[in-house]
Design an enzyme around this catalytic site. Structure first.
Site, PDB file in Angstrom:
ATOM      1  N   HIS A  34      42.438  45.369  44.685  1.00  0.00           N
ATOM      2  CA  HIS A  34      41.115  45.028  45.223  1.00  0.00           C
ATOM      3  C   HIS A  34      40.377  44.103  44.264  1.00  0.00           C
ATOM      4  CE1 HIS A  34      40.551  48.730  42.879  1.00  0.00           C
ATOM      5  NE2 HIS A  34      39.319  48.286  42.630  1.00  0.00           N
TER       6      HIS A  34
ATOM      7  N   HIS B 142      42.939  43.964  40.975  1.00  0.00           N
ATOM      8  CA  HIS B 142      43.464  45.054  40.152  1.00  0.00           C
ATOM      9  C   HIS B 142      43.646  46.321  40.972  1.00  0.00           C
ATOM     10  CE1 HIS B 142      39.145  45.824  40.276  1.00  0.00           C
ATOM     11  NE2 HIS B 142      39.389  47.075  39.921  1.00  0.00           N
TER      12      HIS B 142
ATOM     13  N   ARG C  93      30.958  55.381  42.247  1.00  0.00           N
ATOM     14  CA  ARG C  93      32.421  55.424  42.313  1.00  0.00           C
ATOM     15  C   ARG C  93      32.998  56.767  41.843  1.00  0.00           C
ATOM     16  NH1 ARG C  93      36.977  51.522  39.441  1.00  0.00           N
ATOM     17  NH2 ARG C  93      37.382  53.276  38.060  1.00  0.00           N
TER      18      ARG C  93
HETATM   19  C1  SIN Z   1      35.993  48.491  41.514  1.00  0.00           C
HETATM   20  O1  SIN Z   1      36.826  47.702  41.093  1.00  0.00           O
HETATM   21  O2  SIN Z   1      36.166  49.702  41.501  1.00  0.00           O
HETATM   22  C2  SIN Z   1      34.703  47.952  42.087  1.00  0.00           C
HETATM   23  C3  SIN Z   1      34.833  47.380  43.448  1.00  0.00           C
HETATM   24  C4  SIN Z   1      33.508  46.924  43.997  1.00  0.00           C
HETATM   25  O3  SIN Z   1      32.471  47.116  43.360  1.00  0.00           O
HETATM   26  O4  SIN Z   1      33.492  46.389  45.105  1.00  0.00           O
END
Ligand code: SIN
Length: 282
Positions: free
Chosen positions: A258, A101, A273
């Protein structure tokens, strides 16, 4: 253009670079920041190891790229509401972000980039994969590019194909979801967007949130959406980052997908995040 003040090590042929020798708690010179920004545009995801960042320091670094944007579905940290934690505990049965996504594509102005900082990692596993959707676009045939020209996607936060947002997040009990049933977000964006800084075209879609093409049914749209996402994530367009505690990643959300790999059952993984405000895709 080379890098004068940075040690930039490419992570894979397609994208991604590790930047060595930078302490992100220190005041970055304009030259150092400009080079990090240049590497971010060139490699589409940059990574730093062994950083020791509190939420305010992480936000200060992210703000060099632009204002913060708030993720609508998780409680922010009390001391820094712009940030939230992604947590998978020993007993959680699924992770957050475990599908290809682009972050918050269901908003009218999806983030320019996402900055993720590793606080706790499993003994092994918990890597994140990235795909370069500009490279994937370049590899399409002329006929397919012509067909996609002007095609608009509908991007929804409802995770319709996953059975609903609330259900999907029930498993992530250790996190602090909010607005799961109350907020319904939907946006329209071009399936091929032009990067506002580099001028390169990139595919902009994912299986979780791109629910259909405008003026088409889901049945008509899904085969092509699935084909295009599968094309974007061909191994030769990807890189894979292995985190350590203190690693920091910043990826360009405008031209990448990702995927957080869920391969550490019974262990904890905790990340912080932030997202940097982007513009309306064109
Ligand atoms: C996300 O999709 O923002 C998380 C990615 C992750 O935890 O590696």
């Amino acid at each position: 253009m080379g890098y004068q003040s940075l040690d930039v090590e490419p992570l894979a042929g397609a994208m991604g670079a590790v930047i060595h020798g930078v302490d992100l708690t220190a005041e970055l010179s304009n030259q150092a920041f400009d080079e990090i920004h240049q590497a971010f545009l060139e490699y589409k995801a940059v990574f730093f190891h062994s950083q020791d960042l509190d939420p305010h320091q992480q936000i200060a670094f992210a703000r060099r790229f632009g204002p913060m944007t708030i993720y609508p579905f998780m409680e922010g940290l009390p001391e820094a509401p712009e940030a939230f934690e992604i947590l998978k505990t020993e007993t959680d049965v699924r992770n957050f972000g475990g599908g290809w996504h682009s972050d918050m594509s269901f908003t009218t102005k999806p983030p320019l980039g996402t900055m993720l900082y590793a606080l706790e990692m499993p003994d092994a596993g918990g890597d994140t994969m990235f795909a370069n959707t500009a490279l994937a676009y370049d590899a399409l045939s002329g006929g397919m590019k012509d067909m996609l020209d002007g095609l608009v996607g509908i991007y929804s936060a409802a995770l319709k194909r996953g059975g609903g947002r609330a259900k999907s997040f029930k498993a992530a009990t250790a996190m602090s979801p909010k607005n799961m049933d109350q907020v319904e977000m939907e946006a329209e964006h071009p399936i091929v967007r032009t990067h506002p800084e580099t001028g390169r075209k990139a595919l902009f879609l994912g299986k979780g949130h791109t629910v259909r093409f405008k003026d088409m049914t889901e049945e008509e749209s899904l085969p092509l959406i699935n084909y295009l996402v599968d094309h974007c994530v061909r191994p030769e367009f990807t890189c894979r980052f292995s985190w350590g505690v203190g690693s920091l990643a910043l990826w360009d959300n405008r031209c990448t997908l990702h995927f957080a790999i869920d391969d550490y059952p019974g262990q904890r993984r905790r990340m912080r995040r932030l997202t940097v405000e982007g513009d309306t895709p064109v």
